[in-house]
Motif scaffolding. Structure first.
Motif, PDB file in Angstrom:
ATOM      1  N   SER A 182       0.818  -1.216   0.000  1.00 54.53           N
ATOM      2  CA  SER A 182       0.000   0.000   0.000  1.00 54.53           C
ATOM      3  C   SER A 182       0.853   1.268   0.000  1.00 54.53           C
ATOM      4  O   SER A 182       0.327   2.357  -0.189  1.00 54.53           O
ATOM      5  CB  SER A 182      -0.913   0.010   1.211  1.00 54.53           C
ATOM      6  OG  SER A 182      -0.162   0.177   2.399  1.00 54.53           O
ATOM      7  N   ILE A 183       2.183   1.137   0.238  1.00 53.42           N
ATOM      8  CA  ILE A 183       3.015   2.342   0.217  1.00 53.42           C
ATOM      9  C   ILE A 183       3.028   2.952  -1.161  1.00 53.42           C
ATOM     10  O   ILE A 183       3.098   4.165  -1.315  1.00 53.42           O
ATOM     11  CB  ILE A 183       4.449   1.974   0.641  1.00 53.42           C
ATOM     12  CG1 ILE A 183       4.459   1.635   2.112  1.00 53.42           C
ATOM     13  CG2 ILE A 183       5.397   3.117   0.338  1.00 53.42           C
ATOM     14  CD1 ILE A 183       5.798   1.167   2.626  1.00 53.42           C
ATOM     15  N   ASN A 184       2.869   2.120  -2.124  1.00 56.35           N
ATOM     16  CA  ASN A 184       3.009   2.593  -3.497  1.00 56.35           C
ATOM     17  C   ASN A 184       1.704   3.051  -4.103  1.00 56.35           C
ATOM     18  O   ASN A 184       1.619   3.277  -5.312  1.00 56.35           O
ATOM     19  CB  ASN A 184       3.597   1.474  -4.367  1.00 56.35           C
ATOM     20  CG  ASN A 184       4.989   1.095  -3.883  1.00 56.35           C
ATOM     21  OD1 ASN A 184       5.722   1.937  -3.393  1.00 56.35           O
ATOM     22  ND2 ASN A 184       5.327  -0.186  -3.982  1.00 56.35           N
ATOM     23  N   ARG A 185       0.778   3.154  -3.248  1.00 55.56           N
ATOM     24  CA  ARG A 185      -0.493   3.574  -3.840  1.00 55.56           C
ATOM     25  C   ARG A 185      -0.410   5.031  -4.263  1.00 55.56           C
ATOM     26  O   ARG A 185       0.410   5.797  -3.770  1.00 55.56           O
ATOM     27  CB  ARG A 185      -1.625   3.372  -2.845  1.00 55.56           C
ATOM     28  CG  ARG A 185      -1.521   4.255  -1.628  1.00 55.56           C
ATOM     29  CD  ARG A 185      -2.757   4.054  -0.745  1.00 55.56           C
ATOM     30  NE  ARG A 185      -2.474   4.533   0.583  1.00 55.56           N
ATOM     31  CZ  ARG A 185      -2.470   5.817   0.916  1.00 55.56           C
ATOM     32  NH1 ARG A 185      -2.701   6.725   0.011  1.00 55.56           N
ATOM     33  NH2 ARG A 185      -2.183   6.166   2.135  1.00 55.56           N
ATOM     34  N   PRO A 186      -1.354   5.451  -5.192  1.00 50.74           N
ATOM     35  CA  PRO A 186      -1.340   6.820  -5.656  1.00 50.74           C
ATOM     36  C   PRO A 186      -1.859   7.773  -4.576  1.00 50.74           C
ATOM     37  O   PRO A 186      -2.572   7.343  -3.662  1.00 50.74           O
ATOM     38  CB  PRO A 186      -2.298   6.798  -6.849  1.00 50.74           C
ATOM     39  CG  PRO A 186      -3.196   5.652  -6.586  1.00 50.74           C
ATOM     40  CD  PRO A 186      -2.372   4.651  -5.842  1.00 50.74           C
ATOM     41  N   PRO A 187      -1.505   9.018  -4.688  1.00 51.09           N
ATOM     42  CA  PRO A 187      -1.948   9.991  -3.687  1.00 51.09           C
ATOM     43  C   PRO A 187      -3.466  10.176  -3.750  1.00 51.09           C
ATOM     44  O   PRO A 187      -4.084  10.018  -4.802  1.00 51.09           O
ATOM     45  CB  PRO A 187      -1.210  11.263  -4.053  1.00 51.09           C
ATOM     46  CG  PRO A 187      -0.869  11.099  -5.492  1.00 51.09           C
ATOM     47  CD  PRO A 187      -0.688   9.652  -5.703  1.00 51.09           C
ATOM     48  N   THR A 188      -4.041  10.548  -2.648  1.00 48.82           N
ATOM     49  CA  THR A 188      -5.485  10.754  -2.572  1.00 48.82           C
ATOM     50  C   THR A 188      -5.861  11.944  -3.439  1.00 48.82           C
ATOM     51  O   THR A 188      -5.173  12.973  -3.410  1.00 48.82           O
ATOM     52  CB  THR A 188      -5.897  11.050  -1.123  1.00 48.82           C
ATOM     53  OG1 THR A 188      -5.306  10.087  -0.283  1.00 48.82           O
ATOM     54  CG2 THR A 188      -7.392  10.980  -0.998  1.00 48.82           C
ATOM     55  N   PRO A 189      -6.865  11.848  -4.185  1.00 48.82           N
ATOM     56  CA  PRO A 189      -7.277  12.991  -5.000  1.00 48.82           C
ATOM     57  C   PRO A 189      -7.651  14.176  -4.112  1.00 48.82           C
ATOM     58  O   PRO A 189      -8.097  13.991  -2.991  1.00 48.82           O
ATOM     59  CB  PRO A 189      -8.499  12.500  -5.765  1.00 48.82           C
ATOM     60  CG  PRO A 189      -8.667  11.079  -5.473  1.00 48.82           C
ATOM     61  CD  PRO A 189      -7.669  10.671  -4.445  1.00 48.82           C
ATOM     62  N   ASP A 190      -7.503  15.379  -4.678  1.00 51.49           N
ATOM     63  CA  ASP A 190      -7.629  16.565  -3.863  1.00 51.49           C
ATOM     64  C   ASP A 190      -9.055  17.024  -3.653  1.00 51.49           C
ATOM     65  O   ASP A 190      -9.292  18.051  -3.071  1.00 51.49           O
ATOM     66  CB  ASP A 190      -6.832  17.704  -4.499  1.00 51.49           C
ATOM     67  CG  ASP A 190      -5.364  17.542  -4.172  1.00 51.49           C
ATOM     68  OD1 ASP A 190      -4.550  18.147  -4.864  1.00 51.49           O
ATOM     69  OD2 ASP A 190      -5.067  16.808  -3.207  1.00 51.49           O
ATOM     70  N   GLY A 191      -9.973  16.337  -4.195  1.00 48.75           N
ATOM     71  CA  GLY A 191     -11.364  16.714  -3.915  1.00 48.75           C
ATOM     72  C   GLY A 191     -11.897  17.773  -4.857  1.00 48.75           C
ATOM     73  O   GLY A 191     -12.628  18.663  -4.434  1.00 48.75           O
TER      74      GLY A 191
END
Lengths: 134, 278
Positions: free
Chosen positions: A27-36
């Motif tokens: 899960s470290i390599n997951r993409p960043p959370t979208p900014d909304g």
């Protein structure tokens, strides 16, 4: 980019198998959370503002009712229904879809509006816009 | 600045209008689609020419006579009772002068030609005058006829012409018709005239005349004349006509003179009078 360590031997994921460490590692390599959606548009367009104002004041509903009444009076609705029917007959009653009908009759419907009705409605809309957007 | 705002305003108004219209179109489309798919649109299968027929049917049921009349092209007028009358009278009957079958709507012009101002009628009458003059000179008994005799000539030829005629109201002769309408005296006119029946109201046997008033014309005036001749054992029966404008049984014969009354005068002499009176 999400990289997945595919588990070839079994169909279960690491997490399911109980290998939490492996799952967390992945899960470290997951993409960043979208900014909304902050950068979607600069502001609501003029068109949208007008629309919102129309709906909020209830004027849109009134205008729609007025237009519906005028179009029924002048026979536009019956004629358009006849167009729908003839199109349906051509395509086959059981295979017809709403989208097909809409796509077919929209240009006809737009053209069939009498000029007097159109003028009346446009005048009312313009009056509303003038009075409101100052 | 304000002008720009106006332009923008109009543009926006157009967009708003298009939006409203689209939503209404979608309403119509979805309603029609639903009716078609669920099978309760009765007009779906019976379109085009049948729709016209059904619309016409509906209008007749409702009783909209105006719509029906205009659909017919105004050839038939519809009155308040819902009856249709053809605007041109098309009943056919026989002219009492020449014996030809005439359509009622064309009767007045025909009469003009037949016994009135026409050139041929004048020629005809002059021919008849000479012929009848010769015949009268030869013999006095004259066979029955029905029709037209000019009034102005008879006084000269028939010395026994009764003075009662003016009192009979027969002198109301229209101008211009007296000389011209002169018919064969001896010929029996078998022309039939429709309308009511003849009514023999009074037969007075005088020495020189019997008189029958016929109302509404008669299909069998020649038969009546024959019968009268038998009854009264009089060799001649002459019928004169006076045309009036109204036919008693209410039928219209087409513009102009309609209907007639007849006066039968029996006499040994060719005597008669024809009037066309309004």
């Amino acid at each position: 980019m999400l990289s997945v360590r595919s588990s070839n031997s079994s169909s279960k994921s690491d997490y399911e198998r109980g290998d939490f460490t492996a799952a967390m590692r992945a899960s470290i390599n997951r993409p960043p959370t979208p900014d909304g959606d902050e950068d979607k548009g600069a502001e609501p367009t003029l068109q949208e503002i007008i629309n919102i104002k129309l709906i909020e004041s209830g004027e849109k509903e009134r205008l729609k009712e007025l237009l519906r009444e005028r179009l029924i009076e002048c026979g536009w609705r019956d004629e358009l229904k006849a167009q729908c029917r003839s199109f349906t007959r051509k395509k086959g009653r059981s295979k017809i879809t709403v989208d097909e009908i809409i796509r077919n009759i929209t240009p006809k419907g737009r053209a069939m509006v009498p000029d007097t009705v159109k003028a009346e409605l446009l005048q009312r809309i313009r009056a509303f816009l003038m009075s409101d957007n100052l | 600045m304000a002008h720009d705002r106006m332009k923008v305003s109009s543009q926006q108004a157009g967009l708003v209008f298009a939006d409203l219209l689209d939503s209404l179109i979608v309403d119509v489309a979805s309603e029609s689609h639903r009716a078609a798919r669920l099978g309760f649109d009765h007009k779906l299968n019976v379109e085009e020419e049948e729709e016209m027929r059904l619309a016409h049917q509906a209008r007749t049921i409702v009783g909209d006579s105006g719509a029906i009349g205009s659909e017919n092209g105004n050839k038939h007028t519809i009155d308040v009772f819902g009856q249709t009358h053809p605007t041109i009278a098309n009943e056919t009957f026989d002219c009492m002068n020449c014996g030809r079958p005439i359509v009622a709507g064309r009767f007045a012009p025909h009469l003009e030609k037949c016994m009135g101002k026409g050139r041929k009628a004048r020629l005809k009458s002059s021919r008849n005058v000479t012929a009848s003059q010769q015949r009268r000179a030869r013999s006095s008994p004259i066979s029955s006829y029905g029709g037209v005799v000019s009034a102005s000539r008879t006084p000269n030829r028939t010395p026994t012409r009764t003075p009662e005629e003016p009192q009979r109201g027969l002198t109301d002769i229209a101008e211009g018709t007296s000389e011209e309408s002169h018919e064969d005296d001896e010929k029996v006119h078998r022309s039939r005239v429709p309308g009511g029946h003849s009514q023999v109201s009074a037969i007075t046997k005088t020495a020189k005349r019997a008189e029958i008033h016929m109302r509404n014309g008669s299909k069998q005036f020649s038969d009546d004349a024959a019968r009268l001749t038998e009854l009264a054992s009089i060799p001649t029966v002459i019928i004169t006509w006076r045309i009036h404008t109204l036919c008693n049984d209410g039928r219209h014969f087409g513009g102009g003179a309609v209907g007639f009354t007849g006066t039968v005068i029996k006499s040994k002499f060719a005597l008669g009078r024809f009037t066309i009176g309004g």
